[in-house]
Design an enzyme around this catalytic site. Sequence first.
Site, PDB file in Angstrom:
ATOM      1  N   ASP A  79       0.870  -1.171   0.000  1.00 34.84           N
ATOM      2  CA  ASP A  79       0.000   0.000   0.000  1.00 34.84           C
ATOM      3  C   ASP A  79       0.912   1.228   0.000  1.00 34.84           C
ATOM      4  O   ASP A  79       1.540   1.530   1.019  1.00 34.84           O
ATOM      5  CB  ASP A  79      -0.907  -0.019   1.239  1.00 34.84           C
ATOM      6  N   SER A 165      -4.780  18.326 -14.797  1.00 30.75           N
ATOM      7  CA  SER A 165      -3.579  19.129 -14.523  1.00 30.75           C
ATOM      8  C   SER A 165      -3.321  20.137 -15.641  1.00 30.75           C
ATOM      9  O   SER A 165      -2.415  20.952 -15.541  1.00 30.75           O
ATOM     10  CB  SER A 165      -2.362  18.223 -14.330  1.00 30.75           C
ATOM     11  N   TYR A 175      -9.065  15.529  -5.967  1.00 27.10           N
ATOM     12  CA  TYR A 175      -8.428  14.786  -7.066  1.00 27.10           C
ATOM     13  C   TYR A 175      -7.536  15.727  -7.868  1.00 27.10           C
ATOM     14  O   TYR A 175      -6.380  15.435  -8.153  1.00 27.10           O
ATOM     15  CB  TYR A 175      -9.546  14.194  -7.948  1.00 27.10           C
TER      16      TYR A 175
HETATM   17  N1  NAP Z   1      -8.755   6.134 -16.474  1.00 23.52           N
HETATM   18  C1  NAP Z   1      -8.635   7.374 -16.892  1.00 23.52           C
HETATM   19  O1  NAP Z   1      -9.512   7.917 -17.590  1.00 23.52           O
HETATM   20  C2  NAP Z   1      -7.392   8.155 -16.563  1.00 23.52           C
HETATM   21  C3  NAP Z   1      -7.076   9.257 -17.363  1.00 23.52           C
HETATM   22  C4  NAP Z   1      -5.964  10.018 -17.046  1.00 23.52           C
HETATM   23  C5  NAP Z   1      -5.194   9.692 -15.956  1.00 23.52           C
HETATM   24  N2  NAP Z   1      -5.520   8.615 -15.194  1.00 23.52           N
HETATM   25  C6  NAP Z   1      -4.699   8.361 -14.017  1.00 23.52           C
HETATM   26  O2  NAP Z   1      -3.958   7.169 -14.182  1.00 23.52           O
HETATM   27  C7  NAP Z   1      -3.792   6.525 -12.909  1.00 23.52           C
HETATM   28  C8  NAP Z   1      -4.211   5.052 -13.042  1.00 23.52           C
HETATM   29  O3  NAP Z   1      -5.541   5.020 -13.469  1.00 23.52           O
HETATM   30  P1  NAP Z   1      -6.261   3.699 -14.061  1.00 23.52           P
HETATM   31  O4  NAP Z   1      -7.281   4.169 -15.021  1.00 23.52           O
HETATM   32  O5  NAP Z   1      -5.267   2.711 -14.489  1.00 23.52           O
HETATM   33  O6  NAP Z   1      -7.037   3.216 -12.733  1.00 23.52           O
HETATM   34  P2  NAP Z   1      -7.239   1.782 -12.031  1.00 23.52           P
HETATM   35  O7  NAP Z   1      -7.605   0.761 -13.053  1.00 23.52           O
HETATM   36  O8  NAP Z   1      -8.159   2.008 -10.894  1.00 23.52           O
HETATM   37  O9  NAP Z   1      -5.775   1.422 -11.477  1.00 23.52           O
HETATM   38  C9  NAP Z   1      -5.250   2.004 -10.317  1.00 23.52           C
HETATM   39  C10 NAP Z   1      -4.035   1.196  -9.873  1.00 23.52           C
HETATM   40  O10 NAP Z   1      -3.473   1.814  -8.704  1.00 23.52           O
HETATM   41  C11 NAP Z   1      -3.339   0.824  -7.680  1.00 23.52           C
HETATM   42  N3  NAP Z   1      -3.506   1.425  -6.357  1.00 23.52           N
HETATM   43  C12 NAP Z   1      -4.588   2.117  -5.891  1.00 23.52           C
HETATM   44  N4  NAP Z   1      -4.398   2.463  -4.612  1.00 23.52           N
HETATM   45  C13 NAP Z   1      -3.168   1.985  -4.246  1.00 23.52           C
HETATM   46  C14 NAP Z   1      -2.405   2.027  -3.048  1.00 23.52           C
HETATM   47  N5  NAP Z   1      -2.859   2.628  -1.931  1.00 23.52           N
HETATM   48  N6  NAP Z   1      -1.177   1.437  -3.041  1.00 23.52           N
HETATM   49  C15 NAP Z   1      -0.703   0.821  -4.148  1.00 23.52           C
HETATM   50  N7  NAP Z   1      -1.375   0.758  -5.312  1.00 23.52           N
HETATM   51  C16 NAP Z   1      -2.597   1.331  -5.364  1.00 23.52           C
HETATM   52  C17 NAP Z   1      -4.440  -0.200  -7.979  1.00 23.52           C
HETATM   53  O11 NAP Z   1      -4.124  -1.498  -7.483  1.00 23.52           O
HETATM   54  P3  NAP Z   1      -4.661  -2.137  -6.084  1.00 23.52           P
HETATM   55  O12 NAP Z   1      -6.090  -1.765  -5.935  1.00 23.52           O
HETATM   56  O13 NAP Z   1      -4.392  -3.591  -6.267  1.00 23.52           O
HETATM   57  O14 NAP Z   1      -3.782  -1.540  -5.032  1.00 23.52           O
HETATM   58  C18 NAP Z   1      -4.386  -0.239  -9.501  1.00 23.52           C
HETATM   59  O15 NAP Z   1      -3.364  -1.098  -9.930  1.00 23.52           O
HETATM   60  C19 NAP Z   1      -4.622   7.334 -11.905  1.00 23.52           C
HETATM   61  O16 NAP Z   1      -3.800   8.206 -11.163  1.00 23.52           O
HETATM   62  C20 NAP Z   1      -5.560   8.146 -12.777  1.00 23.52           C
HETATM   63  O17 NAP Z   1      -5.910   9.394 -12.207  1.00 23.52           O
HETATM   64  C21 NAP Z   1      -6.596   7.831 -15.478  1.00 23.52           C
END
Ligand code: NAP
Length: 313
Positions: A79, A165, A175
Amino acid sequence: MVLSLLNYLVFGFKKLILFDKLVVVTGASSGIGLEITKELAKKGSKVILIARNENKLKEIIENIKIEYGNNQCYYISADLSKEEDLNNCLKEIGKISNDNGQYVEILVNCAGAGNWKFIEETSFKECNDMMSLPYFAAFNMTRLLLEPMLLHGEGTIVNINSPVSVNVWGGCIGYACSRWALKGFTECLRIDLRGTGVNVLEVIPGETKSEYFQHNGIGDDSFPLLSKFVPKVTVDQVAKGTIKAIENRKQKLILPLMLNVAKYFAFFPFSILLKYLLLSEKSRNRLIEIKLKQQQFKLKQQQFHNINNNKQE
Ligand SMILES: NC(=O)c1ccc[n+]([C@@H]2O[C@H](COP(=O)([O-])OP(=O)(O)OC[C@H]3O[C@@H](n4cnc5c(N)ncnc54)[C@H](OP(=O)(O)O)[C@@H]3O)[C@@H](O)[C@H]2O)c1
């Protein structure tokens, strides 16, 4: 093409080879981080996957072995909002580095979480949690893994950020602040690492089809109106783009192309339209609610004054 050629002629540009490199990816159990992990594994990198869900990480490693014949991927369940877990990550990564006789040459900071809420809906804990990830986690992982990169004069730090951002939208204050902190971190780091051989790449994907919104309880009514006009990207597109940007030692990648145009709308007269487009249905409904409450409050105040005046007469 022309730019790459110029780069080659002027700076002796060489593409970064990912085969056999030791790479850390945070947030590797799902979404963008998972897809970047798969692309790296395909290229023959030795990937260390970090996230909390141990079962998911185990399963991903097994699938990587079967699909890409890559037996040199590792996982650490942690975590990243906890100092103890961060220090444990450093120990585990140290062991893997020693076993392979290699340092971590690429760090992808992709772990992220956070709901889209107004300030009055956000608790003390939620406010802190949103700063923990992605901002504090990216800061600390970089702090812990940077030294060997500096010594070798070769390394890449990748920070995955959000379009918030670039242009903030309504109803996601905690966020957005965390992503602006990440943006500040990325820019400061880039200045501090100039000339060291360590590249800092910022990736800003637009709305990406991942489970982020389910994981964080974000409903359709929270999206800004603008999102209807910007094409969505897939995790595959983001991952492939990121890998190419790492290989070409780029500093910034914004996807899709249309998001690059959004920043030019920040100027008058488009800025007025943009302000409207950056409001979500939730934001507009909240404004109506606040206006209604203000009217009711004014009415009560008026009644109170009338009663007081009548009493005095
Ligand atoms: N999806 C979009 O539209 C989008 C667009 C632009 C930017 N982003 C950014 O990209 C990043 C990833 O997004 P995603 O779409 O891939 O989301 P996601 O599918 O929810 O993936 C999030 C990842 O972060 C891990 N995580 C969450 N809390 C954690 C913690 N406390 N410690 C360690 N690992 C943790 C999760 O794994 P576990 O739950 O197993 O820990 C998961 O692997 C985010 O910051 C998001 O803001 C997303």
